[in-house]
Design an enzyme around this catalytic site. Structure first.
Site, PDB file in Angstrom:
ATOM      1  CB  ILE A   1       3.758  26.868 -74.776  1.00 12.39           C
ATOM      2  CG1 ILE A   1       5.298  27.721 -74.091  1.00 12.39           C
ATOM      3  CG2 ILE A   1       3.686  27.860 -75.975  1.00 12.39           C
ATOM      4  CD1 ILE A   1       4.680  28.931 -73.473  1.00 12.39           C
ATOM      5  CB  THR A   2      -1.132  25.283 -74.126  1.00 17.55           C
ATOM      6  OG1 THR A   2      -0.916  25.183 -72.441  1.00 17.55           O
ATOM      7  CG2 THR A   2      -1.840  23.918 -74.309  1.00 17.55           C
TER       8      THR A   2
ATOM      9  CD  GLN B   1     -12.979  13.066 -47.679  1.00 20.01           C
ATOM     10  OE1 GLN B   1     -11.844  13.207 -47.794  1.00 20.01           O
ATOM     11  NE2 GLN B   1     -12.644  12.264 -46.298  1.00 20.01           N
TER      12      GLN B   1
ATOM     13  CD  GLU C   1      -5.434  31.460 -69.699  1.00 24.13           C
ATOM     14  OE1 GLU C   1      -5.504  32.574 -69.914  1.00 24.13           O
ATOM     15  OE2 GLU C   1      -5.945  30.922 -70.271  1.00 24.13           O
TER      16      GLU C   1
ATOM     17  CB  ALA D   1       9.761  35.683 -67.101  1.00 22.79           C
TER      18      ALA D   1
END
Lengths: 262, 382
Positions: free
Chosen positions: B157-158, B339, B366, B130
């Protein structure tokens, strides 16, 4: 105990410095104004003395600057100073170090103090003369170039940096101290400090209100900048090709001895 | 119309910039290489009051506004995205649910130590099956004898497994509503709950110094009063949190892009080819001009969303627009920054290499760019 910290507002130290050839003064427009970094060490030293002494010890910041510099002064309050006195007067513009010392001495005396703490120098003019002049004008002992500063009852005990080491010195209060960058690591203003600084007082005074009778500013300046030049580019270092490691080490030792590092 | 920040906002931005320059930036390369969580920096941010920046003073916060918060996250991320997300996830995902939906008791017990930065907290919405389909939650919580019995898995999960982590607030199915759809609620699960375990840290492409883990709940039992907010409102509450979180990600993206742009600008002035600094070549100048233009644009969108939130306006649209645009800008900017660095940009000794890797998640976390477009289309009424 009343501690006063003198601060100066200077152009951002990281910005390129330009001198106006006409006025022979540092160009301040378009450059962000910040607290003189050396003064942050003085403020930190004062705040540490206050934290140690506790009780009713206060730290007052005194500066001479245009009124639009208030926001910069507020940083000192956010770091923990209790209040500030700001000498703001168009007549003060162009003051030399004598004029500045004279005006600050009046404002400091008017405020009252047990100890004045200064940075060793500012990053703009870099004369390094203000602490000595200020001590003289206030009529108190001047303890300069300190790497350690303590209050013991009514005595200041300090370590003064010298060319070869340091000297232990002391003086009775009231006194003036100037501190070097080795004394501490200035704190960041905390968010609580920033939000709380709004409620602290910045007393803005004219020269007359601070009791400065003498003419200072451009008209009263006793020194004149007659010219300025960029310093010559540093020459190339000496390159010595050593035959072997021992000879190389010997050469390095000689060099260090010659420079009195060992 | 007024583009000036207030004195407080400026002071907070300056503080965060100085802190990021002096304390965070010198650590960034090593933290990335070691994938080492910066406990010392979290402690310092806590001492400064950053970890509780927008929360009321009576709950241990600093009482600052969303604009200040966005500027803080932007400045920290400019130096290091891992530290930026650690701060942003702590404030907007870990702590805000307690501030918005917590009871007084929950606020005292959890929000206060969180705002003081003494504790971290996870936000458990995503599951292995999910992600964008957040409503597809499979984790279940069953109320039995005054306790929730939780079973399920949460992913990515932070701040969930550090030594400071106090727990994670999750979404879980707690029943079925009157229409027969799953009823989703939020439950705060303390770290020491038996049956609640954390995986090892994920090995990640970027944000390496941030703490990200998979959580497993096997008959994990927490008291009934760990329900956060109203029963059955869990998904709505979390989506509300994510609206604010989009301002965070916009700030992360803008900060990262600024950092990369500044590295590229400095490098272009220094790097000489064909007898002159490469900044003298129009090809490089145009790249730098485009980078600055887009960063300024993204920053204004971020500040506007924050301003709307501070002023009690509807900010869902502007937050989504800002999040989506800044995330895409950060991709273009880090790409051009590498670059401009040429081969050196591919080397880890150059910060742009890390920034390039740290960037991608801004377009995923998010709400992916695609979900963001859906959100925007829905807000348009489509």
């Amino acid at each position: 105990m009343k501690i006063v910290v003198t601060v100066k507002l200077v152009p951002d130290t990281n910005a390129d410095k330009r001198i106006d050839p006409e006025t022979k003064r540092l160009v301040r427009t378009g450059v962000e104004t910040v607290l003189n970094p050396f003064d942050e060490y003085a403020l930190e030293a004062a705040l540490q003395l206050k934290e140690k002494a506790g009780g009713d010890t206060t730290v007052t910041v005194v500066t001479m600057a245009p009124e639009n510099g208030k926001e910069v002064v507020r940083k000192a309050l956010a770091m923990g100073a209790d209040d500030a006195v700001m000498l703001s007067d168009p007549q003060a513009e162009g003051s030399d170090v004598w004029g500045t010392a004279h005006a600050l001495a009046k404002a400091i005396a008017q405020n009252g103090f047990d100890l004045v703490v200064c940075g060793t120098q500012s990053t703009d003019a870099i004369t390094g003369e203000l602490p000595g002049m200020l001590a003289e004008l206030l009529g108190v002992p001047g303890l300069t170039y300190l790497r350690k500063l303590e209050i013991d009852g009514t005595t200041v005990r300090a370590e003064r940096e010298t060319d070869n080491g340091y000297a232990r010195i002391s003086a009775p209060l009231p006194a003036l101290a100037s501190v070097t960058k080795s004394i501490n690591e200035p704190r960041y203003p905390s968010l609580r400090g920033i939000m709380g600084a709004k409620k602290k007082t910045i007393a803005v005074r004219t020269l007359a209100e601070a009791g400065v009778g003498q003419e200072i500013g451009n008209a009263g300046a006793r020194t004149e900048v007659t010219g300025f030049e960029t310093p010559p580019a540093r020459g190339k270092g000496e390159v010595y090709q050593a035959a072997d490691a021992v000879a190389g080490a010997q050469k390095i030792l000689e060099f260090l001895r010659e420079k009195k590092f060992v | 119309m007024n583009f000036d920040l207030t004195a407080d906002q400026r002071a907070i931005q300056t503080l965060c910039r100085d802190f990021a320059e002096n304390e965070v930036k010198p650590r960034a390369e090593e933290m990335d290489a070691q994938a080492e969580f910066p406990y010392d920096l979290v402690k310092k941010m806590a001492d400064l009051g950053l970890m509780g920046l927008p929360f009321p003073e009576e709950y241990g916060g600093a009482g600052a506004d969303t604009i200040s918060y966005a500027l803080a996250v932007m400045e920290i991320s400019r130096a290091d995205a891992s530290t930026g997300i650690t701060l942003a996830a702590h404030v907007s995902l870990g702590s805000t649910p307690f501030a918005m939906f917590g009871t007084e008791e929950q606020k005292q017990k959890y929000l206060v130590p969180l705002a003081r930065g003494e504790m971290l907290w996870g936000f458990g919405l995503t599951e292995p099956q999910a992600g964008s389909d957040a409503g597809g939650t499979r984790t279940r919580a069953e109320l039995r004898d005054g306790s929730w019995i939780i079973n399920g898995t949460k992913a990515f999960i932070t701040n969930s497994g550090t030594d400071l982590s106090g727990g994670t607030t999750i979404t879980a199915i707690t029943g079925t509503d009157e229409k027969g759809r799953p009823e989703i609620s939020n439950i705060a699960v303390p770290q020491d709950t038996p049956g609640f375990t954390r995986s090892k840290k994920y090995r990640k492409m970027g944000w390496k110094a941030s703490d990200t883990r998979e959580l497993a709940f096997e008959d994990a039992r927490v008291p009934e009063d760990m329900l956060l907010g109203a029963r059955g409102r869990g998904l709505k509450q979390f989506l509300k949190i994510l609206d604010g979180g989009r301002i965070s990600v916009a700030a992360l993206s803008v900060g990262l892009a600024m950092g990369a742009y500044e590295e590229a600008l400095a490098y272009a002035k220094e790097r000489r080819q064909f007898g002159q600094p490469i900044s003298k070549f129009q090809a490089i100048q145009f790249k730098l001009a485009d980078m600055l233009m887009e960063i300024e644009h993204a920053k204004l969108m971020m500040l506007r969303a924050a301003w709307e939130k501070d002023n009690g306006r509807e900010f869902e649209m502007s937050a989504s627009l800002a999040k989506l645009y800044s995330a895409e800008v950060s991709r273009r900017v880090v790409n051009e920054a590498v670059q401009i660095h040429g081969g050196y940009g591919f080397m880890d000794e150059y910060p742009v290499s890390r920034m390039y890797r740290d960037q991608k998640i801004n377009e995923i976390g998010e709400g992916t760019n695609e979900v963001q477009r859906l959100v925007i289309a829905r807000l348009m009424g489509l």
